[in-house]
Motif scaffolding. Sequence first.
Motif, mmCIF file in Angstrom:
data_model
loop_
_atom_site.group_PDB
_atom_site.id
_atom_site.type_symbol
_atom_site.label_atom_id
_atom_site.label_comp_id
_atom_site.label_asym_id
_atom_site.label_seq_id
_atom_site.Cartn_x
_atom_site.Cartn_y
_atom_site.Cartn_z
ATOM 1 N N GLU A 1 68.314 -48.814 2.847
ATOM 2 C CA GLU A 1 68.817 -47.742 3.584
ATOM 3 C C GLU A 1 69.235 -48.198 4.981
ATOM 4 O OE1 GLU A 1 66.796 -44.181 3.678
ATOM 5 O OE2 GLU A 1 66.449 -43.996 1.640
ATOM 6 N N GLY A 2 70.282 -47.560 5.390
ATOM 7 C CA GLY A 2 70.844 -47.743 6.745
ATOM 8 C C GLY A 2 71.965 -48.697 6.918
ATOM 9 N N ARG A 3 72.224 -49.616 6.080
ATOM 10 C CA ARG A 3 73.285 -50.494 5.950
ATOM 11 C C ARG A 3 74.601 -49.976 5.309
ATOM 12 N NH1 ARG A 3 75.069 -55.687 4.064
ATOM 13 N NH2 ARG A 3 75.236 -57.456 5.680
ATOM 14 N N TYR A 4 75.012 -49.304 5.741
ATOM 15 C CA TYR A 4 76.552 -48.379 5.108
ATOM 16 C C TYR A 4 77.641 -48.623 5.952
ATOM 17 C CZ TYR A 4 75.209 -44.863 8.221
ATOM 18 O OH TYR A 4 74.768 -44.019 9.450
ATOM 19 N N HIS A 5 77.662 -48.934 7.065
ATOM 20 C CA HIS A 5 78.894 -49.037 7.893
ATOM 21 C C HIS A 5 80.185 -49.952 7.416
ATOM 22 C CE1 HIS A 5 81.137 -49.629 11.912
ATOM 23 N NE2 HIS A 5 80.693 -48.478 12.076
ATOM 24 N N ILE A 6 81.275 -49.449 7.296
ATOM 25 C CA ILE A 6 82.413 -49.934 6.979
ATOM 26 C C ILE A 6 83.236 -50.142 8.061
ATOM 27 C CG2 ILE A 6 84.382 -49.991 5.478
ATOM 28 C CD1 ILE A 6 82.467 -48.646 3.469
ATOM 29 N N VAL A 7 83.830 -51.300 8.181
ATOM 30 C CA VAL A 7 84.874 -51.697 9.464
ATOM 31 C C VAL A 7 86.367 -51.589 8.817
ATOM 32 C CG1 VAL A 7 85.644 -53.097 11.423
ATOM 33 C CG2 VAL A 7 83.361 -52.759 11.036
ATOM 34 N N THR A 8 87.167 -50.716 9.269
ATOM 35 C CA THR A 8 88.793 -50.905 8.928
ATOM 36 C C THR A 8 89.476 -51.156 10.033
ATOM 37 O OG1 THR A 8 89.044 -48.523 9.259
ATOM 38 C CG2 THR A 8 88.406 -49.043 7.059
ATOM 39 N N LEU A 9 90.899 -51.085 9.737
ATOM 40 C CA LEU A 9 91.669 -51.531 10.907
ATOM 41 C C LEU A 9 92.396 -50.394 11.661
ATOM 42 C CD1 LEU A 9 93.215 -54.948 9.870
ATOM 43 C CD2 LEU A 9 91.073 -54.692 10.936
ATOM 44 N N LYS A 10 92.687 -50.437 13.041
ATOM 45 C CA LYS A 10 93.683 -49.574 13.577
ATOM 46 C C LYS A 10 94.874 -49.680 13.000
ATOM 47 C CE LYS A 10 91.170 -49.157 18.064
ATOM 48 N NZ LYS A 10 91.357 -49.868 19.431
ATOM 49 N N ASN A 11 95.698 -48.488 12.798
ATOM 50 C CA ASN A 11 96.743 -48.517 12.163
ATOM 51 C C ASN A 11 96.885 -48.486 10.671
ATOM 52 O OD1 ASN A 11 99.345 -47.867 12.831
ATOM 53 N ND2 ASN A 11 100.078 -50.081 12.037
#
Length: 387
Positions: A126-136
């Motif tokens: 648990e706890g490793r769920y973060h997703i990075v996307t891009l601005k725009n």
Amino acid sequence: MSFEEIKQKDQTYIAGTYSRFPALLDKGEGATLYGEDGKKYVDFGSGIAVNSFGACDEAWKQAVIGQLNKLQHASNLYYTRPQAELAAMLCSRTGARKVFFSNSGAEANECAIKAARKYSFDRYGEGRYHIVTLKNSFHGRTMATLSATGQEAMHRYFMPFLEGFSYAEPTAAGVIACCTQKTCAVLMELVQGEGGVRPLDKAEVQAIETFCKQRDILLMIDEVQTGNGRTGTLYAYEQFGIRPDVVTTAKGLAGGLPLGATLFFEKTEHTLGAGDHGSTFGGNPVACAGACSILSRIDKDLLLEVQGKSAYLFTHLSRLPHVLSVTGLGLMIGLETEKPARAVAEACLEKGLIVLTAKNKVRLLPPLCIRKDEMDFALKILNEVLA
């Protein structure tokens, strides 16, 4: 029933979510469409990059009609030939190991988001769920994909969003700055379509890939609009020299029928098991039959044609009056002009040319089969409108 009567019925009974252009489209063939009044249009929109071979493509029609004459739907509790054949084609063309079928790009991205979080949960807990996307960026209009979309203007009214997303500048440094010990994936478009037809820098994308692989962060590429030959290769990531862990696609895949696909490569092929995800209509045999027809004809020769048509359009568009920039890749082109994009699109429509907009740009997404005389007609109309 007149156009005004249909327009009134539309405004009375259909939710007002679309700012429609004043045209009542009735039929077409290839890149030529006709209104109910008989007016002729050259189509540089393809239903927003959906009609890969234009309207009423004969081979596509025969594939779809042939399946309709057999079975229109079976549900995913059973096997169907078109779905299995399409999955095999996608895997053999890309090197993917597994495919999940859905109905749209948003659903394909939803599947990718779920798979990224389960992949990380299976390995790290648990706890490793973060997703990075891009601005725009733009990844869809469901709550999860809207949460993943990096445009504030699209976030109004719909709070609270699904947690676990952050929006990075479209550079390696920007992505790295947003990643933490909780990050499980990076999701990005290689050409930001709805964000203004903006290609990413190849070196930056490769640096992001290197960073992700070093930390077991999944690299997920949204090819909903860029895929299926649109950018001059089957998928745009091929031109960036990377190997993603997940690829999503839709739009042009089935040539006009609703179909999305999430492609899983080596690292993710076993992430989703029985009961982890599903779709009633996903992989519908009629849509898959149409997609098999489309995909089988997006071959080396066609892709070379797309590249040539792209070079022709880029060259001549850059010479038009009052053009500030021409961006994009393949037959996914953004034209920034001194005039407002919507005004240009409306003036073009009046003269028989269908174009789209994306932020401050005129967006051109012609069918892959667009002919030279049709490209020349579009350039002539754009020249008149911009001048």
